[in-house]
Design a protein around this motif. Structure first.
Motif, PDB file in Angstrom:
ATOM      1  N   ASN A  89       0.855  -1.188   0.000  1.00 16.68           N
ATOM      2  CA  ASN A  89       0.000   0.000   0.000  1.00 16.68           C
ATOM      3  C   ASN A  89       0.892   1.240   0.000  1.00 16.68           C
ATOM      4  O   ASN A  89       1.705   1.420   0.914  1.00 16.68           O
ATOM      5  CB  ASN A  89      -0.895  -0.016   1.246  1.00 16.68           C
ATOM      6  N   THR A  92       0.420   3.542   3.406  1.00 18.24           N
ATOM      7  CA  THR A  92       0.837   3.024   4.708  1.00 18.24           C
ATOM      8  C   THR A  92       2.172   2.295   4.653  1.00 18.24           C
ATOM      9  O   THR A  92       2.800   2.066   5.690  1.00 18.24           O
ATOM     10  CB  THR A  92      -0.218   2.051   5.251  1.00 18.24           C
ATOM     11  N   ASP A 116      -5.389  -8.774   6.093  1.00 17.86           N
ATOM     12  CA  ASP A 116      -6.625  -8.064   6.418  1.00 17.86           C
ATOM     13  C   ASP A 116      -6.300  -7.079   7.535  1.00 17.86           C
ATOM     14  O   ASP A 116      -6.161  -7.464   8.703  1.00 17.86           O
ATOM     15  CB  ASP A 116      -7.705  -9.052   6.871  1.00 17.86           C
ATOM     16  N   ARG A 117      -6.171  -5.799   7.182  1.00 16.85           N
ATOM     17  CA  ARG A 117      -5.755  -4.793   8.144  1.00 16.85           C
ATOM     18  C   ARG A 117      -6.853  -4.455   9.150  1.00 16.85           C
ATOM     19  O   ARG A 117      -6.560  -4.072  10.289  1.00 16.85           O
ATOM     20  CB  ARG A 117      -5.298  -3.532   7.408  1.00 16.85           C
ATOM     21  N   GLU A 118      -8.097  -4.572   8.755  1.00 18.07           N
ATOM     22  CA  GLU A 118      -9.197  -4.252   9.671  1.00 18.07           C
ATOM     23  C   GLU A 118      -9.298  -5.272  10.795  1.00 18.07           C
ATOM     24  O   GLU A 118      -9.575  -4.931  11.949  1.00 18.07           O
ATOM     25  CB  GLU A 118     -10.509  -4.173   8.901  1.00 18.07           C
ATOM     26  N   LYS A 119      -9.061  -6.533  10.486  1.00 17.17           N
ATOM     27  CA  LYS A 119      -9.186  -7.599  11.477  1.00 17.17           C
ATOM     28  C   LYS A 119      -7.842  -7.975  12.113  1.00 17.17           C
ATOM     29  O   LYS A 119      -7.808  -8.790  13.038  1.00 17.17           O
ATOM     30  CB  LYS A 119      -9.788  -8.848  10.829  1.00 17.17           C
ATOM     31  N   ASN A 120      -6.733  -7.373  11.617  1.00 14.69           N
ATOM     32  CA  ASN A 120      -5.390  -7.786  12.050  1.00 14.69           C
ATOM     33  C   ASN A 120      -5.226  -9.296  11.912  1.00 14.69           C
ATOM     34  O   ASN A 120      -4.824 -10.009  12.843  1.00 14.69           O
ATOM     35  CB  ASN A 120      -5.112  -7.336  13.482  1.00 14.69           C
ATOM     36  N   LYS A 131      -4.224 -14.719  13.502  1.00 18.70           N
ATOM     37  CA  LYS A 131      -4.226 -13.412  14.130  1.00 18.70           C
ATOM     38  C   LYS A 131      -2.792 -12.910  14.211  1.00 18.70           C
ATOM     39  O   LYS A 131      -1.872 -13.660  14.585  1.00 18.70           O
ATOM     40  CB  LYS A 131      -4.820 -13.488  15.536  1.00 18.70           C
ATOM     41  N   GLU A 134      -0.864  -5.669  14.942  1.00 17.15           N
ATOM     42  CA  GLU A 134      -1.172  -4.546  14.049  1.00 17.15           C
ATOM     43  C   GLU A 134       0.106  -4.070  13.368  1.00 17.15           C
ATOM     44  O   GLU A 134       1.175  -4.006  13.972  1.00 17.15           O
ATOM     45  CB  GLU A 134      -1.790  -3.404  14.847  1.00 17.15           C
TER      46      GLU A 134
END
Length: 255
Positions: A89, A92, A116-120, A131, A134
């Motif tokens: 990205n 970021t 998946d950045r929203e869910k880490n 999992k 972050e």
């Protein structure tokens, strides 16, 4: 031997991410670095990295493609054909996808990872959903992130840079210590460099924690100029041989 060759090839090659000025308007078509690997006086391999702007699922990304291979006698004894890709990205500097395609002797492994950045979380094609902390990186994007954020005049001698990565289907804390400045006599001239010593695991291949050294040009480009390994089996060195940008095809040096 397999894990060692992978680790060496990856670190000396992945450190070649060189789009130092992409975020502030450098050549938007990308750049290409080429390295040669020597074991003593014997030429043992080549490493190459191309990085450029592309789109992934309609979104702008930086696409870094690393390749490494053995040549000559080394190729006969233990053939290596490794490819790593990172899709980053541009805002970021975090990866959205990573690919690892390994061919080392009779050993072969392919894996894709999606972040998946929203869910880490990340999804590994080989091991499923995990999992993760972050801001996790793949090891290729981690060096680009370090170059963009840590390689500057704010570095203090002895400072340790730490970046959490996901590598070989497990968490791996990447650490390297800034050792000050040193001028390297390279193929493209004398270059003032930042000197780093990655903190490595001793006992298996390295006798001491400082048996691996990396020199990065202390200028706006921050290009890795040399990587050196002092191993149980001897000294191995990777040197910058060739640089070009895709817009003009200009070369600092021709092989």
């Amino acid at each position: 031997m397999r894990k060692l060759s992978l680790f060496i090839l990856l670190l000396l090659s992945s450190y070649t991410i060189s789009l130092a000025d992409f975020p502030v308007g450098a050549n938007e078509k990308g750049e290409h670095l080429k390295y040669v690997i020597h074991y003593g006086i014997i030429r043992g391999g080549k490493a190459s990295l191309k990085i450029k702007n592309e789109k992934l699922n309609g979104e702008d990304i930086y696409h870094a493609t690393l390749t490494g291979k053995t040549v000559g006698l080394f190729n006969t004894l233990y053939k290596v054909r490794d490819t790593y890709e990172s899709f980053i990205n541009p805002k970021t500097l975090l990866p959205v996808k990573a690919i690892r395609d390994i061919r080392e002797g009779s050993y072969k492994r392919y894996n894709e990872i999606k972040f998946d950045r929203e869910k880490n979380e990340l999804t590994s094609q080989r091991s499923g959903v995990h999992k993760v902390p972050e801001g996790i990186h793949d090891i290729l994007s981690a060096f680009y992130f370090a170059r963009a954020n840590h390689f500057n005049s704010d570095l203090v001698e002895g400072e340790i840079v730490k970046i959490q990565t996901y590598f070989s289907d497990e968490l791996f804390l990447l650490q390297f210590r800034f050792m000050g400045y040193e001028t390297i006599n390279s193929k493209i001239g004398n270059i003032k460099c930042y000197k780093f010593i990655p903190i490595v695991e001793t006992g298996r291949a390295f006798k001491d924690e400082d048996d691996m050294k990396i020199w990065v040009s202390a200028d706006a480009n921050r290009i890795p100029v040399r990587v050196q390994f002092d191993l149980f089996i001897g000294s191995l060195r990777c040197d910058l041989m060739n640089f070009s940008d895709f817009s003009s095809n200009s070369l600092l040096n021709k092989e």
